[in-house]
Write a protein that holds these residues in place. Sequence first.
Motif, PDB file in Angstrom:
ATOM      1  N   UNK A  12       0.818  -1.218   0.000  1.00 26.29           N
ATOM      2  CA  UNK A  12       0.000   0.000   0.000  1.00 26.29           C
ATOM      3  C   UNK A  12       0.850   1.265   0.000  1.00 26.29           C
ATOM      4  N   UNK A  13       2.012   1.231   0.635  1.00 29.76           N
ATOM      5  CA  UNK A  13       2.822   2.444   0.698  1.00 29.76           C
ATOM      6  C   UNK A  13       3.874   2.524  -0.402  1.00 29.76           C
ATOM      7  N   UNK A  14       3.887   1.516  -1.290  1.00 28.94           N
ATOM      8  CA  UNK A  14       4.735   1.606  -2.474  1.00 28.94           C
ATOM      9  C   UNK A  14       6.074   0.905  -2.387  1.00 28.94           C
ATOM     10  N   UNK A  15       6.392   0.262  -1.256  1.00 34.54           N
ATOM     11  CA  UNK A  15       7.685  -0.396  -1.147  1.00 34.54           C
ATOM     12  C   UNK A  15       7.786  -1.619  -2.055  1.00 34.54           C
ATOM     13  N   UNK A  16       6.680  -2.350  -2.218  1.00 32.65           N
ATOM     14  CA  UNK A  16       6.728  -3.518  -3.106  1.00 32.65           C
ATOM     15  C   UNK A  16       7.073  -3.094  -4.532  1.00 32.65           C
ATOM     16  N   UNK A  17       6.466  -2.013  -5.008  1.00 35.69           N
ATOM     17  CA  UNK A  17       6.786  -1.527  -6.359  1.00 35.69           C
ATOM     18  C   UNK A  17       8.242  -1.103  -6.457  1.00 35.69           C
ATOM     19  N   UNK A  18       8.736  -0.479  -5.396  1.00 37.79           N
ATOM     20  CA  UNK A  18      10.133  -0.032  -5.358  1.00 37.79           C
ATOM     21  C   UNK A  18      11.080  -1.230  -5.452  1.00 37.79           C
ATOM     22  N   UNK A  19      10.811  -2.279  -4.663  1.00 41.94           N
ATOM     23  CA  UNK A  19      11.675  -3.459  -4.689  1.00 41.94           C
ATOM     24  C   UNK A  19      11.603  -4.163  -6.041  1.00 41.94           C
ATOM     25  N   UNK A  20      10.405  -4.257  -6.590  1.00 41.97           N
ATOM     26  CA  UNK A  20      10.267  -4.924  -7.887  1.00 41.97           C
ATOM     27  C   UNK A  20      10.985  -4.153  -8.978  1.00 41.97           C
TER      28      UNK A  20
ATOM     29  N   UNK B 227      15.404  -6.433  -6.756  1.00 44.33           N
ATOM     30  CA  UNK B 227      16.030  -7.066  -5.596  1.00 44.33           C
ATOM     31  C   UNK B 227      15.019  -7.199  -4.467  1.00 44.33           C
ATOM     32  N   UNK B 228      15.090  -8.333  -3.767  1.00 43.64           N
ATOM     33  CA  UNK B 228      14.217  -8.540  -2.613  1.00 43.64           C
ATOM     34  C   UNK B 228      14.821  -7.845  -1.400  1.00 43.64           C
ATOM     35  N   UNK B 229      13.990  -7.352  -0.506  1.00 44.62           N
ATOM     36  CA  UNK B 229      14.509  -6.716   0.713  1.00 44.62           C
ATOM     37  C   UNK B 229      15.197  -7.735   1.620  1.00 44.62           C
ATOM     38  N   UNK B 230      16.165  -7.260   2.388  1.00 44.85           N
ATOM     39  CA  UNK B 230      16.953  -8.144   3.241  1.00 44.85           C
ATOM     40  C   UNK B 230      16.096  -8.910   4.240  1.00 44.85           C
ATOM     41  N   UNK B 231      15.038  -8.269   4.759  1.00 45.36           N
ATOM     42  CA  UNK B 231      14.298  -8.918   5.838  1.00 45.36           C
ATOM     43  C   UNK B 231      13.663 -10.229   5.397  1.00 45.36           C
ATOM     44  N   UNK B 232      13.409 -10.382   4.105  1.00 41.90           N
ATOM     45  CA  UNK B 232      12.753 -11.617   3.654  1.00 41.90           C
ATOM     46  C   UNK B 232      13.674 -12.823   3.731  1.00 41.90           C
ATOM     47  N   UNK B 233      14.957 -12.596   3.773  1.00 38.79           N
ATOM     48  CA  UNK B 233      15.878 -13.718   3.895  1.00 38.79           C
ATOM     49  C   UNK B 233      16.144 -14.083   5.343  1.00 38.79           C
ATOM     50  N   UNK B 234      15.704 -13.217   6.286  1.00 36.60           N
ATOM     51  CA  UNK B 234      15.986 -13.474   7.696  1.00 36.60           C
ATOM     52  C   UNK B 234      14.746 -13.695   8.543  1.00 36.60           C
ATOM     53  N   UNK B 235      13.591 -13.205   8.089  1.00 34.74           N
ATOM     54  CA  UNK B 235      12.399 -13.313   8.932  1.00 34.74           C
ATOM     55  C   UNK B 235      11.254 -14.059   8.263  1.00 34.74           C
TER      56      UNK B 235
ATOM     57  N   UNK C  76       3.345 -10.374  -1.329  1.00 28.68           N
ATOM     58  CA  UNK C  76       2.000 -10.702  -1.773  1.00 28.68           C
ATOM     59  C   UNK C  76       2.060 -11.554  -3.031  1.00 28.68           C
ATOM     60  N   UNK C  77       1.076 -12.426  -3.200  1.00 32.36           N
ATOM     61  CA  UNK C  77       0.975 -13.157  -4.457  1.00 32.36           C
ATOM     62  C   UNK C  77       0.734 -12.187  -5.594  1.00 32.36           C
ATOM     63  N   UNK C  78       1.296 -12.502  -6.761  1.00 37.35           N
ATOM     64  CA  UNK C  78       1.118 -11.597  -7.894  1.00 37.35           C
ATOM     65  C   UNK C  78      -0.357 -11.386  -8.237  1.00 37.35           C
TER      66      UNK C  78
END
Length: 214
Positions: A183-191, A195-203, A208-210
């Motif tokens: 909702x705040x636009x970070x997913x679009x920024x990462x896409x 690159x995937x954000x670091x937190x997804x590899x640690x937490x 979201x599903x496409x």
Amino acid sequence: ATQYFFQVNALWGAERLSEAEDLLREASSIFGEHPMIWKTQFDLALFGGRPGAALAMVDDVQGRPNRFSERYVATLRALADAIANGGEQRVESAARQQLARARLHASAAFDSMKNLSGLNRLDDAFTVANGVYLSRGFAVPDLEKLPGQAATVTLDDRDTRPLFLPPAKAMHADHRFAELTQAIGLERYWQAGGAAPDFRSTSRGAPLNRSSTT
């Protein structure tokens, strides 16, 4: 002091705690009574496994920044007491105070959001996150509104760093976190950056599903 604050929080967010604490000791030797440096010391103690030390900091009147209001000090004491000593009543009281403080201004809301997550009050943490980032449920003014002043709410300039500090880590595995970052636009920024954000590899935070994105 501001530059120390940013660098220490960057190291803390990257889970380089030893380096963060070393740099914070250096900062404290120069700016020990600066509110941002003191509060960072408090946070690292509180959420770094030393909540008793954080509680002692609050009760050290001489070592505490003198510009802190008694109302604010009371919220810090309640938070540290809840994390240090537990108990349903302590946690509930601390959470109520954090929810009330979140409505004052954006900086307070960011702090309250990560504190509520650190208390494992995820429903409350997401309530604040939706308010401060999206004005859903309630709007959070940029600065504390004085009597007779109109509140200013600037959603396109809200700091997302508190979402990735260690106290907020409990939020990452919740499905609402991906909904928030979308909702705040970070997913679009990462896409867009590929690159995937670091937190997804640690937490294990999941995107979201496409099929649910636009």
